[in-house]
Design an enzyme around this catalytic site. Structure first.
Site, mmCIF file in Angstrom:
data_model
loop_
_atom_site.group_PDB
_atom_site.id
_atom_site.type_symbol
_atom_site.label_atom_id
_atom_site.label_comp_id
_atom_site.label_asym_id
_atom_site.label_seq_id
_atom_site.Cartn_x
_atom_site.Cartn_y
_atom_site.Cartn_z
ATOM 1 N N SER A 1 0.827 -1.193 0.000
ATOM 2 C CA SER A 1 0.000 0.000 0.000
ATOM 3 C C SER A 1 0.873 1.260 0.000
ATOM 4 O O SER A 1 1.814 1.347 -0.789
ATOM 5 C CB SER A 1 -0.947 -0.023 1.199
ATOM 6 N N ASP B 1 -7.851 -5.037 -6.866
ATOM 7 C CA ASP B 1 -7.393 -4.175 -5.770
ATOM 8 C C ASP B 1 -7.646 -2.698 -6.113
ATOM 9 O O ASP B 1 -7.139 -2.176 -7.107
ATOM 10 C CB ASP B 1 -5.899 -4.428 -5.527
ATOM 11 N N HIS C 1 -6.734 -6.287 -1.587
ATOM 12 C CA HIS C 1 -5.607 -5.448 -1.153
ATOM 13 C C HIS C 1 -4.825 -6.121 -0.025
ATOM 14 O O HIS C 1 -3.654 -5.800 0.194
ATOM 15 C CB HIS C 1 -6.114 -4.076 -0.695
#
Length: 616
Positions: free
Chosen positions: A140, A201, A336
């Site tokens: 991320s 994602d 994710h």
């Protein structure tokens, strides 16, 4: 499509990729730490630096711009610019702004915080001293920090082998505009950035929408990803109305951007394209490096073409019907957090496709892009991206085919310069322009102008491969051309008194081609912008020569008069310009001899006297 093993293709082993993913998620679960350092394995020469993500809206959006982007401070990342476009003297606005990379401001602030408030610099230096390879990794926004750390290392350790630093990210958001991709390719760093993206994602796509338009929903969704939150991986958040609105808004904006990008790739000249940009703010963020899309069934699709990656980010995350909206939206959040499990299987399967020949991508089923939901329209967009890159190579060949002609005309002008070396110098001879040799030199000058303007226009539009901007061949050719031909352009400018119609050559008359070529050399040699003005000093001499006889005006320009002499003296001593500059009755000597004695520098006096002895 290829069959080569992924690790061999990327020059990083599958096991090290898995380890990087594991450590990225380990850092993800310790968001209060600035970074972690761990050896890949006992006795290994690889050391992994992993960075955690951040889970507040402020860590994604900073500043007043709609997408949170800001021009980078070149003191931090000096290579993140287009060399030819960039001009320190130009100040803000126009091409100057277009030349500098834009980065997400919040991501840069986070990296600067890590750089200033941790042992990152010391730890990196320690590993470099130990001659080990560093792999920066993150999940991320931790991936965004890893990217910035890698670029910083490339900038600050230029003598290290490029393979000393690697970056592997998982579900990382985009971090900046197309100049980053351009600069990384030019510097030959792009191949060391590897980004894994799950098909659905949402985070790698999030910055394709203005942050202001998704701020409310995004704030409600972020606890889903925060391991310290009670709502971590909560299905209620994933199935919420906010999640659906976030998904819809991001994809709607992604559609506008990719449609605009695809139209330009396909050569559309419809003025509506630019009109739309005035009313619909399009995201400036663009991919760079190598992207590896995980299909969700063990297959991997490897993409290095940034325009194709942008199209894939949009088309691979489509709903096949409205009824599957809730399921896909939840998948967009869950994926994710699913990289470790996905890569454990897919890296072992080695079912990999590469984007080697996108321009011939089948429009029908192919077994790989089907698994990313690629429609016929999507495949046409990927084909256009592949054709765009192929056209850049064709343009390179087209320019290369003119090298023989360029060399031929440069030789004619070199012979002309040699012919004038014992009279008044080729600058003054060309300005007088009364012999056939002057006419022939002018024909070659005009021929070269057409060729070089065409080349520079291609560079300006990014229609040539990015790496050409810093190749020795072009820097040397550009320098040779500039030093040989620009004095003739200056002579022509003042011969026709163009300065009286407009302004001085340096203010209004200097062509873009010379500015680009000068910046190439200054960048390669790490010199201050504007320091390699040896090809255009004649323009300054001409302007100062107009003041001859007016002592008050000459003394008013005292600093400029002395600077020009010092520069010319140094360039002559360094062999950058010839001593014919100092010939009796040359334009330079005519100006210099009329200067007050106290403004004639010792350097030029010694050179003039030395030349006079040789002539005698």
């Amino acid at each position: 499509m290829g069959s080569e093993r992924l690790g061999e293709k990327l020059n990083i082993s599958e096991e090290l990729i898995k380890k990087s993913c594991s450590l990225a998620f380990k850092a993800h679960k310790s968001p209060d730490d600035l970074f972690h350092v761990e050896k890949y394995a006992s006795g290994s020469s690889d050391v992994v630096f992993s960075f955690p993500g951040s889970w507040s809206v402020e860590s994604w959006a900073s500043g007043e711009s709609a997408f949170g982007e800001k021009k980078i401070q070149l003191s931090l990342f000096p290579s993140m610019k287009s060399i030819g476009h960039y001009d320190e003297a130009a100040g803000p606005g126009g091409h100057q702004d277009l030349a500098i990379a834009s980065f997400n401001q919040a991501f840069v602030q986070k990296f600067e915080h890590v750089l200033q408030n941790s042992q990152l610099k010391n730890k990196v230096q320690e590993v470099v001293n130990g001659k080990k390879r560093i792999v920066f990794t993150g999940h991320s926004t931790g991936g965004a920090t890893a990217v910035l750390a890698t670029i910083w290392c490339f900038e600050n350790y230029p003598k290290q082998s490029h393979e000393t630093f690697f970056c592997v990210t998982f579900g990382s958001p985009l971090i900046g505009n197309h100049i980053i991709s351009h600069a990384l390719r030019r510097e030959n760093w792009s191949q060391y950035f590897i980004h894994f993206v799950m098909r659905y994602d949402i985070i790698p796509r999030i910055l394709l929408a203005p942050l202001s338009s998704i701020q409310h929903e995004f704030k409600r969704i972020l606890p889903f990803f925060d391991p310290n939150s009670p709502a971590y991986a909560s299905e209620s958040i994933g199935s919420s109305q906010e999640a659906f609105l976030l998904f819809r808004n991001v994809m709607r904006n992604a559609a506008s951007l990719t449609t605009h990008a695809a139209s330009k790739l396909q050569g559309s000249t419809n003025p509506l394209l630019e009109t739309v940009k005035k009313f619909v703010k399009l995201s400036p963020y663009k991919p760079f490096g190598t992207y590896i899309f995980c299909t969700g069934n063990g297959k991997l699709v490897v993409m290095k073409n940034p325009e194709a990656v942008l199209q894939l980010l949009f088309y691979s995350c489509q709903l096949s019907s409205e009824s599957e909206g809730a399921r896909i939206v939840l998948k967009c959040l869950n994926e994710h957090l699913a990289y470790e499990n996905e890569l454990e299987g897919s890296l072992d399967m080695q079912c990999v496709a590469y984007d080697d020949n996108l321009e011939t991508l089948p429009l029908a089923s192919d077994g790989f892009f089907d698994d990313l939901g690629m429609s016929k329209k999507a495949r046409l967009c990927l084909r256009a991206a592949g054709e765009f890159e192929k056209q850049k190579r064709r343009n390179q060949e087209k320019v290369g085919s003119k090298l023989e002609m360029i060399t031929k005309h440069l030789k004619i002008i070199e012979d002309y310069r040699a012919l004038c070396e014992h009279t008044v110098g080729y600058y003054k001879a060309f300005k007088i322009h009364k012999n056939k040799t002057d006419f022939d030199a002018n024909l070659s000058r005009i021929e070269l102008t057409g060729i070089m303007d065409e080349v520079i226009e291609m560079f300006t539009r990014y229609d040539l491969p990015d790496e050409l901007e810093a190749t020795k061949e072009w820097i040397n050719l550009g320098t040779r051309y500039r030093r040989l031909v620009e004095p003739l352009d200056v002579a022509n400018y003042y011969r026709h008194s163009k300065d009286e119609d407009t302004e001085s050559y340096m203010k209004k008359g200097r062509p873009t081609r010379y500015k680009w070529m000068q910046r190439w050399l200054e960048y390669e040699q790490k010199l201050q912008t504007g320091s390699c003005g040896e090809s255009c000093f004649w323009a300054e001499v001409e302007e100062l020569h107009k003041l001859s006889g007016n002592f008050a005006a000459v003394y008013k320009e005292r600093e400029r008069v002395l600077r020009v002499q010092e520069q010319v003296g140094k360039w002559i001593q360094d062999g950058v310009i010839g001593k014919d500059v100092l010939l009796k009755s040359s334009t330079f000597e005519e100006w210099w001899s009329k200067l007050p004695a106290d403004l004639q520098t010792e350097t030029i006096s010694l050179l003039v006297n030395g030349l006079g002895n040789v002539q005698a």
